[in-house]
Write a protein that holds these residues in place. Structure first.
Motif, PDB file in Angstrom:
ATOM      1  N   MET A   1       0.417 -13.923   7.006  1.00  0.00           N
ATOM      2  CA  MET A   1       1.517 -14.406   7.833  1.00  0.00           C
ATOM      3  C   MET A   1       2.810 -14.526   7.008  1.00  0.00           C
ATOM      4  O   MET A   1       3.886 -14.192   7.493  1.00  0.00           O
ATOM      5  N   LYS A   2       2.660 -14.984   5.757  1.00  0.00           N
ATOM      6  CA  LYS A   2       3.814 -15.126   4.879  1.00  0.00           C
ATOM      7  C   LYS A   2       4.460 -13.758   4.617  1.00  0.00           C
ATOM      8  O   LYS A   2       5.682 -13.626   4.613  1.00  0.00           O
ATOM      9  N   GLN A   3       3.619 -12.758   4.424  1.00  0.00           N
ATOM     10  CA  GLN A   3       4.121 -11.404   4.186  1.00  0.00           C
ATOM     11  C   GLN A   3       4.872 -10.880   5.417  1.00  0.00           C
ATOM     12  O   GLN A   3       5.937 -10.277   5.281  1.00  0.00           O
ATOM     13  N   LEU A   4       4.329 -11.117   6.591  1.00  0.00           N
ATOM     14  CA  LEU A   4       4.979 -10.678   7.818  1.00  0.00           C
ATOM     15  C   LEU A   4       6.347 -11.343   7.978  1.00  0.00           C
ATOM     16  O   LEU A   4       7.321 -10.679   8.352  1.00  0.00           O
ATOM     17  N   LEU A   5       6.438 -12.620   7.682  1.00  0.00           N
ATOM     18  CA  LEU A   5       7.723 -13.321   7.778  1.00  0.00           C
ATOM     19  C   LEU A   5       8.739 -12.746   6.790  1.00  0.00           C
ATOM     20  O   LEU A   5       9.924 -12.629   7.111  1.00  0.00           O
TER      21      LEU A   5
ATOM     22  N   CYS B   1      15.071  -2.621  13.828  1.00  0.00           N
ATOM     23  CA  CYS B   1      15.071  -2.833  12.373  1.00  0.00           C
ATOM     24  C   CYS B   1      13.771  -3.492  11.909  1.00  0.00           C
ATOM     25  O   CYS B   1      13.143  -3.039  10.943  1.00  0.00           O
ATOM     26  N   ILE B   2      13.359  -4.539  12.573  1.00  0.00           N
ATOM     27  CA  ILE B   2      12.159  -5.279  12.170  1.00  0.00           C
ATOM     28  C   ILE B   2      10.916  -4.411  12.307  1.00  0.00           C
ATOM     29  O   ILE B   2      10.102  -4.318  11.380  1.00  0.00           O
ATOM     30  N   VAL B   3      10.757  -3.783  13.454  1.00  0.00           N
ATOM     31  CA  VAL B   3       9.565  -2.947  13.687  1.00  0.00           C
ATOM     32  C   VAL B   3       9.516  -1.804  12.682  1.00  0.00           C
ATOM     33  O   VAL B   3       8.450  -1.492  12.132  1.00  0.00           O
ATOM     34  N   SER B   4      10.657  -1.197  12.396  1.00  0.00           N
ATOM     35  CA  SER B   4      10.649  -0.074  11.453  1.00  0.00           C
ATOM     36  C   SER B   4      10.286  -0.525  10.046  1.00  0.00           C
ATOM     37  O   SER B   4       9.566   0.179   9.338  1.00  0.00           O
ATOM     38  N   VAL B   5      10.744  -1.694   9.630  1.00  0.00           N
ATOM     39  CA  VAL B   5      10.405  -2.205   8.297  1.00  0.00           C
ATOM     40  C   VAL B   5       8.915  -2.514   8.200  1.00  0.00           C
ATOM     41  O   VAL B   5       8.240  -2.108   7.242  1.00  0.00           O
ATOM     42  N   VAL B   6       8.390  -3.223   9.173  1.00  0.00           N
ATOM     43  CA  VAL B   6       6.966  -3.577   9.161  1.00  0.00           C
ATOM     44  C   VAL B   6       6.104  -2.306   9.189  1.00  0.00           C
ATOM     45  O   VAL B   6       5.169  -2.163   8.394  1.00  0.00           O
ATOM     46  N   ALA B   7       6.436  -1.393  10.068  1.00  0.00           N
ATOM     47  CA  ALA B   7       5.641  -0.167  10.193  1.00  0.00           C
ATOM     48  C   ALA B   7       5.719   0.691   8.940  1.00  0.00           C
ATOM     49  O   ALA B   7       4.682   1.133   8.415  1.00  0.00           O
ATOM     50  N   LEU B   8       6.926   0.917   8.430  1.00  0.00           N
ATOM     51  CA  LEU B   8       7.059   1.778   7.256  1.00  0.00           C
ATOM     52  C   LEU B   8       6.398   1.157   6.033  1.00  0.00           C
ATOM     53  O   LEU B   8       5.756   1.856   5.249  1.00  0.00           O
ATOM     54  N   TYR B   9       6.510  -0.149   5.885  1.00  0.00           N
ATOM     55  CA  TYR B   9       5.842  -0.829   4.767  1.00  0.00           C
ATOM     56  C   TYR B   9       4.343  -0.543   4.798  1.00  0.00           C
ATOM     57  O   TYR B   9       3.742  -0.177   3.786  1.00  0.00           O
ATOM     58  N   HIS B  10       3.732  -0.688   5.966  1.00  0.00           N
ATOM     59  CA  HIS B  10       2.280  -0.490   6.072  1.00  0.00           C
ATOM     60  C   HIS B  10       1.890   0.984   5.910  1.00  0.00           C
ATOM     61  O   HIS B  10       0.835   1.285   5.339  1.00  0.00           O
ATOM     62  N   ILE B  11       2.723   1.877   6.389  1.00  0.00           N
ATOM     63  CA  ILE B  11       2.453   3.303   6.180  1.00  0.00           C
ATOM     64  C   ILE B  11       2.513   3.629   4.695  1.00  0.00           C
ATOM     65  O   ILE B  11       1.610   4.272   4.147  1.00  0.00           O
ATOM     66  N   LEU B  12       3.565   3.171   4.027  1.00  0.00           N
ATOM     67  CA  LEU B  12       3.697   3.445   2.592  1.00  0.00           C
ATOM     68  C   LEU B  12       2.608   2.752   1.780  1.00  0.00           C
ATOM     69  O   LEU B  12       2.151   3.281   0.761  1.00  0.00           O
ATOM     70  N   LYS B  13       2.177   1.589   2.243  1.00  0.00           N
ATOM     71  CA  LYS B  13       1.116   0.862   1.549  1.00  0.00           C
ATOM     72  C   LYS B  13      -0.178   1.676   1.532  1.00  0.00           C
ATOM     73  O   LYS B  13      -0.925   1.659   0.546  1.00  0.00           O
TER      74      LYS B  13
ATOM     75  N   GLU C   1       4.419   1.447  -1.376  1.00  0.00           N
ATOM     76  CA  GLU C   1       5.205   0.395  -0.727  1.00  0.00           C
ATOM     77  C   GLU C   1       6.176  -0.322  -1.657  1.00  0.00           C
ATOM     78  O   GLU C   1       7.132  -0.939  -1.198  1.00  0.00           O
ATOM     79  N   GLU C   2       5.966  -0.250  -2.963  1.00  0.00           N
ATOM     80  CA  GLU C   2       6.859  -0.944  -3.896  1.00  0.00           C
ATOM     81  C   GLU C   2       7.893  -0.017  -4.520  1.00  0.00           C
ATOM     82  O   GLU C   2       8.643  -0.426  -5.400  1.00  0.00           O
ATOM     83  N   ARG C   3       7.945   1.206  -4.083  1.00  0.00           N
ATOM     84  CA  ARG C   3       8.947   2.153  -4.575  1.00  0.00           C
ATOM     85  C   ARG C   3      10.121   2.198  -3.602  1.00  0.00           C
ATOM     86  O   ARG C   3       9.923   2.223  -2.383  1.00  0.00           O
ATOM     87  N   ILE C   4      11.301   2.225  -4.130  1.00  0.00           N
ATOM     88  CA  ILE C   4      12.497   2.188  -3.287  1.00  0.00           C
ATOM     89  C   ILE C   4      12.803   3.552  -2.670  1.00  0.00           C
ATOM     90  O   ILE C   4      13.207   3.648  -1.507  1.00  0.00           O
ATOM     91  N   ARG C   5      12.597   4.608  -3.417  1.00  0.00           N
ATOM     92  CA  ARG C   5      12.974   5.958  -2.965  1.00  0.00           C
ATOM     93  C   ARG C   5      12.373   6.359  -1.616  1.00  0.00           C
ATOM     94  O   ARG C   5      13.084   6.927  -0.780  1.00  0.00           O
ATOM     95  N   PRO C   6      11.092   6.080  -1.344  1.00  0.00           N
ATOM     96  CA  PRO C   6      10.564   6.478  -0.024  1.00  0.00           C
ATOM     97  C   PRO C   6      11.288   5.809   1.145  1.00  0.00           C
ATOM     98  O   PRO C   6      11.483   6.429   2.197  1.00  0.00           O
ATOM     99  N   TYR C   7      11.711   4.560   0.967  1.00  0.00           N
ATOM    100  CA  TYR C   7      12.451   3.874   2.028  1.00  0.00           C
ATOM    101  C   TYR C   7      13.804   4.559   2.244  1.00  0.00           C
ATOM    102  O   TYR C   7      14.216   4.792   3.387  1.00  0.00           O
ATOM    103  N   ILE C   8      14.472   4.883   1.139  1.00  0.00           N
ATOM    104  CA  ILE C   8      15.765   5.567   1.257  1.00  0.00           C
ATOM    105  C   ILE C   8      15.591   6.912   1.963  1.00  0.00           C
ATOM    106  O   ILE C   8      16.345   7.237   2.885  1.00  0.00           O
ATOM    107  N   LEU C   9      14.604   7.686   1.542  1.00  0.00           N
ATOM    108  CA  LEU C   9      14.387   9.010   2.136  1.00  0.00           C
ATOM    109  C   LEU C   9      14.062   8.929   3.618  1.00  0.00           C
ATOM    110  O   LEU C   9      14.652   9.652   4.435  1.00  0.00           O
TER     111      LEU C   9
END
Length: 139
Positions: free
Chosen positions: A1-5, A64-76, A81-89
């Motif tokens: 829950m903390k991670q989701l927040l 914005c929120i849905v895209s961040v949560v979804a992309l984080y889990h996809i990259l994970k 998930e801890e690399r910046i470049r995939p988020y930028i791309l």
């Protein structure tokens, strides 16, 4: 829950940064790329929601929120998930492509407004950087 927040907070912060960049663009240049952030008139059912300005903001921040949560889990799932470049791309390419949804709307910007596309795509690249940076630092 903390991670989701934290992910929700990152989506909100990055969404504000995205808005501010495009707001500065419209104030300095008059370019209307900013308007597209809040436009949902091409989505059936949602386009009937009123007041438009309020639901435009709701639409922007939920996206914005849905895209961040979804992309984080996809990259994970790829241990990225801890690399910046995939988020930028992803946000740069995705944002650049999503710009063309403006063709479905009567609202500005025009689909052939090259500078609007450049501003829009650049702002999404910064959004991706902010998302990736905050995820790397906070999670």
């Amino acid at each position: 829950m903390k991670q989701l927040l934290k992910l929700i907070s990152i989506g909100l912060i990055a969404g504000i940064v995205l808005m501010l960049i495009l707001k500065i663009v419209i104030l300095l240049t008059g370019n209307t790329a900013y308007i597209l952030l809040f436009n949902f008139d091409y989505i059936p059912i949602l386009n009937a929601l009123r007041p438009e300005w309020l639901f435009g903001y709701v639409f922007h921040f939920i996206t914005c929120i849905v895209s961040v949560v979804a992309l984080y889990h996809i990259l994970k799932s790829f241990k990225l998930e801890e690399r910046i470049r995939p988020y930028i791309l992803v946000y740069t390419i995705g944002g650049g492509a999503l710009f063309f949804l403006t063709a479905l709307s009567d609202q500005p910007p025009a689909v052939n407004d090259l500078m609007a596309w450049v501003y829009w795509t650049f702002a999404h690249a910064v959004y991706g950087y902010v998302v990736g940076y905050l995820i790397k630092k906070w999670l």
